[in-house]
Each structure stands twice: as C-alpha cells, then as structure tokens.
Design a protein around this motif. Structure first.
Motif, PDB file in Angstrom:
ATOM      1  N   ASN A  27      -3.734   0.602 -12.623  1.00  0.00           N
ATOM      2  CA  ASN A  27      -2.859   1.498 -13.376  1.00  0.00           C
ATOM      3  C   ASN A  27      -1.545   0.817 -13.736  1.00  0.00           C
ATOM      4  OD1 ASN A  27      -4.763   3.546 -13.161  1.00  0.00           O
ATOM      5  ND2 ASN A  27      -3.789   4.497 -11.389  1.00  0.00           N
ATOM      6  N   THR A  30      -2.174  -1.406 -16.642  1.00  0.00           N
ATOM      7  CA  THR A  30      -2.332  -0.609 -17.862  1.00  0.00           C
ATOM      8  C   THR A  30      -0.982  -0.136 -18.378  1.00  0.00           C
ATOM      9  OG1 THR A  30      -4.547   0.137 -17.261  1.00  0.00           O
ATOM     10  CG2 THR A  30      -3.319   1.528 -18.785  1.00  0.00           C
ATOM     11  N   SER A 219       7.010   8.604 -17.241  1.00  0.00           N
ATOM     12  CA  SER A 219       5.581   8.355 -17.481  1.00  0.00           C
ATOM     13  C   SER A 219       5.131   8.799 -18.875  1.00  0.00           C
ATOM     14  CB  SER A 219       4.722   9.033 -16.410  1.00  0.00           C
ATOM     15  OG  SER A 219       4.735   8.300 -15.212  1.00  0.00           O
ATOM     16  N   GLY A 241      -2.529   7.596 -11.450  1.00  0.00           N
ATOM     17  CA  GLY A 241      -3.724   7.908 -12.221  1.00  0.00           C
ATOM     18  C   GLY A 241      -3.842   9.348 -12.654  1.00  0.00           C
ATOM     19  N   PRO A 251      -6.431  11.260 -17.860  1.00  0.00           N
ATOM     20  CA  PRO A 251      -6.175   9.910 -17.343  1.00  0.00           C
ATOM     21  C   PRO A 251      -7.028   8.856 -18.043  1.00  0.00           C
ATOM     22  CG  PRO A 251      -6.248  11.460 -15.536  1.00  0.00           C
ATOM     23  CD  PRO A 251      -6.648  12.229 -16.762  1.00  0.00           C
ATOM     24  N   LEU A 256      -6.159   5.231 -17.305  1.00  0.00           N
ATOM     25  CA  LEU A 256      -5.709   5.365 -15.924  1.00  0.00           C
ATOM     26  C   LEU A 256      -6.825   5.924 -15.043  1.00  0.00           C
ATOM     27  CD1 LEU A 256      -2.256   7.014 -16.700  1.00  0.00           C
ATOM     28  CD2 LEU A 256      -2.676   4.590 -16.212  1.00  0.00           C
ATOM     29  N   ARG A 257      -6.724   5.656 -13.745  1.00  0.00           N
ATOM     30  CA  ARG A 257      -7.720   6.150 -12.800  1.00  0.00           C
ATOM     31  C   ARG A 257      -7.015   6.820 -11.622  1.00  0.00           C
ATOM     32  NH1 ARG A 257     -12.894   5.813 -11.133  1.00  0.00           N
ATOM     33  NH2 ARG A 257     -13.330   5.696  -8.893  1.00  0.00           N
TER      34      ARG A 257
END
Length: 411
Positions: A27, A30, A219, A241, A251, A256-257
């Motif tokens: 993340n 990313t 974010s 995530g 996500p 994202l995870r």
C-alpha cells in the motif's frame, strides 16, 4: 506502543486480528506512486489505526515512507529511538495541550505542530531550556475549523515564529493544513481551502520563512487531488488498505489491500427450538428449529453494539448476520441448521478474498465509517503479524530503503 505481544500465526486463540505487513508495504508503494513528486508521511496515530504502531511504522519506512505522523507527542516519543526506525526518519506530532512534553519533543528531534501563540511560547521556552532549536511546523486553519491558526491571526504567528527563528530557538520546518471534505470530490470547500493554503504559505514565505515541507493532502487528496500534493502527503487510512471514500472507489479501485483480518473461534454450537429468544432483550427470536453459534467477541473488544442484528460474519463459507444484541464479550449467529464444530473460524472482516465481509461492510451495518471499525478493536484481541521482514540495522537498513524520501520542493 502496542501492549499486545506478537503471537505465532498458528496459535489457537479466542480471537485474533491478523495484520498483513506485506499488504501494508504494498500500500505504501501504491500511495507513493499516486504522489511521485512528494515525500510520504505514514500516519500511525492511535496504534496505527488499531494495527500496531511500531510494526506498521517499520513496514512503512521499509517501503519508502520518509515521515511518520502521530496525533499525540507521547505516540511520537515512543517511536523515536525504537528499534527499526532510522534516526533520519522525520516524526511529526500535532495534538498538543498546554504543559505538554515540549522539551522531550525538542530533545528527541520531533517536528511539533503550532497553531497558536501559546504553543509557540511553550515550545520556544522548551528549546531555550534544552539548548537546541525546536523543529516547528505552523498549522493554518484554511477551513476545517478544528486546530490551526485562523487567517486573521496568521500574520502575528508568522512574525513571532520568524523572531524565534532569528534567535536560534526554532526552525520552521513546515507549513501545513488539513482538508474538511477531500473525500467528497468537487465539494466547493476543497478548492477554497487550496486557494487559502497557497495564500497563507505565500505570505509566510514573503515574511522570510523557508519551510522544508508544505503539506495539506490527506489520504483522499493523495488519491484524487494531485494539485494538493505539494512537498509531502499524509496518508492515514489508505495506508491500511481502506478506502477513505467508498463513494468514489473501493480499496481495489485504488490499488490498495486491507491489512487487518478480524476473526474468532466459535465457542459453542447448539440446537434450539423455534421461538427461542436470543441475547439481551430478545430482540431476535428463532423462526424455527435451528442451530446457534456463539462468537466470543463483543463491544468490549470493539465490535460495535450498533451493529446488533445487522453485523455480517463468514462461518463455514456462508455469510451470516448477528442475531440479537451484541453483548460485552460475545454475540450469537443463527446458522439455520448448519452444525460446524466448536473452534470453527468466524471471520468478521478482512480483505474479502474468501468472500468474507470487509470493514466497510461492518461500517455500513453500524452506521459509521471503516476508520472507526478498525481503530476501535481493543487490546484484548491479540495482533498476529504476518509478512513481517527482519529488522535491518546500519548500512544494511539504509541500502534496503528506497531512494526519494525527500524530493525537491515544488509549487
């Protein structure tokens, strides 16, 4: 720091919050790609949104975060000097009250936020006693209406900070602010705050301040508002995530995870007749003969009581719903006649790979946001870390860290 010791991933537990540090590192990478011209601050306040501050901080730094952010000075002081946090990683804290540990923060080389004259006076005095300058970041209230200096008071704060800098008592390292509605793209306050931030930064720089970083992006702004990135982006919930705005993307949409998976072992499975009341108040009555499962988690563990009757759980490959009220330590699920063995895993939320609910599903069930779902999981639930890399030291650690943590300032 977390009061819960790491446990092996195979340990038989009443409940567990599994924290996937490999997902967190991915993340970070990313998010850095979303803001390639800016440094990245990993916000690890409130035990890294419930995930464990130190281990998440280490993972974020290993993946390229050049800054760590906390709310309270105590959180920041616990990180400074902790194993696996290099000395050159900047640590910032922003929620101060009069009489706070200013001197300790100065001596620990933390970046401290100042929103008003009282705070500047206290940090300046602390720097004088410490015999070294304080690293100070001035916060502008550009429209959020929480912390931060109002535009009408900005000139006086900038002038006082400039005098303290001239005396060698402070170094103004940053100018910053925070969005009110960045999770609502197109909201008129977003553009208005950006204009006001640029004006307040420009004024401070005309008055002689030369900050290392200027930052306003949280974010959602990091993910959707490139013009807000400036020199540094502050990523909080996205680091773990979770989408900061489900209305504009999941996500997966942002690459994202989710990092946390919350599960428990069934404590009991039993047959009951129809018309059987379940849990306090009998808000749920079995419609017919069925089986009930007892999940040993409750609102004392952070499972929201507001999700009584609506909270989703995956048991035996099937979605179930909380039956009746969530109690302090446990809740019940109607299995509809299925009979999994005691000890069978019940997954409250996770990434969704196995069809399990997500933190966002629980947020919707409780009428809140996913931030609250993960942050409220208490210390009675052990954190079990997977995907953790060994702590590297010295030259080996520096060689592993990605370059580019401190890009040149940009307008």
């Amino acid at each position: 720091m977390s009061t819960t010791a790491p446990l092996p991933s195979t340990a038989p537990l009443r409940a567990r919050a599994e924290i996937d540090l490999a997902a967190l590192r991915a993340n970070v990478r990313t998010l850095r790609a979303h803001a390639p011209g800016a440094a990245l601050m990993a916000v690890v306040k409130s035990e890294a949104y419930g995930h464990g501050a130190l281990r998440c901080a280490r993972a974020a730094v290993a993946a390229g975060a050049g800054w760590l952010g906390t709310a309270t000075p105590e959180e920041a002081l616990a990180l400074r000097g902790a194993e696996g946090i290099p000395a050159d990683v900047r640590i910032m804290c922003w929620l101060w009250t009069p009489g706070g540990p200013w001197r300790a923060a100065v001596e620990a080389d933390l970046d401290v936020s100042v929103s008003g004259m009282w705070a500047l006076r206290e940090v300046t005095e602390a720097a004088r006693r410490a015999g070294r300058p304080a690293r100070v970041q001035l916060k502008a209230d550009t429209g959020l209406g929480r912390n931060g200096c109002q535009p009408g008071d900005w000139a006086a704060l900038v002038a006082a900070a400039g005098r303290a800098e001239a005396e060698g008592l402070v170094r103004v390292t940053g100018l910053w602010s925070h969005f009110a509605c960045a999770d609502e793209p197109g909201h008129p306050s977003v553009a208005a705050q950006l204009v006001r931030f640029r004006e307040m930064v420009a004024y401070a720089e005309r008055e002689g301040l030369s900050p290392e970083v200027r930052h306003i992006a949280n974010s959602p702004a990091t993910l959707t508002l490139p013009e807000s990135h400036f020199d540094l982006v502050r990523t909080g919930i996205a680091l773990y995530g979770i989408s900061p705005s489900p209305e504009i993307g999941t996500p997966a949409d942002f690459g994202l995870r989710p990092v946390m998976t919350l599960s428990a072992s069934l404590a009991l499975v039993k047959q009951v007749p129809g018309g059987h009341g379940v849990s306090y108040g009998h808000r749920y009555t079995t419609p017919g003969e069925t089986t009930l499962a007892l999940v040993p988690l409750g609102y004392a563990d952070g499972v929201p009581r507001h999700a009584s009757g609506t909270g989703p759980v995956l048991i035996g490959g099937k979605w179930r719903t909380v039956a009746g009220r969530i109690a302090m330590d446990q809740f019940v699920v109607d299995l509809g006649g299925d009979e999994p063995a005691p000890g069978t895993e019940a997954v409250l939320f996770g990434p969704g790979d196995r069809g399990e609910p997500t933190a966002e599903d629980w947020a919707q069930a409780a009428g809140t946001i996913a931030y609250e779902i993960v942050t409220r999981i208490g210390t009675r639930v052990p954190r079990v870390y997977v995907g953790e890399e060994p702590v590297r030291h010295g030259a080996a650690a520096e060689a592993d860290r990605p370059a580019g943590n401190n890009p040149a300032r940009k307008r």
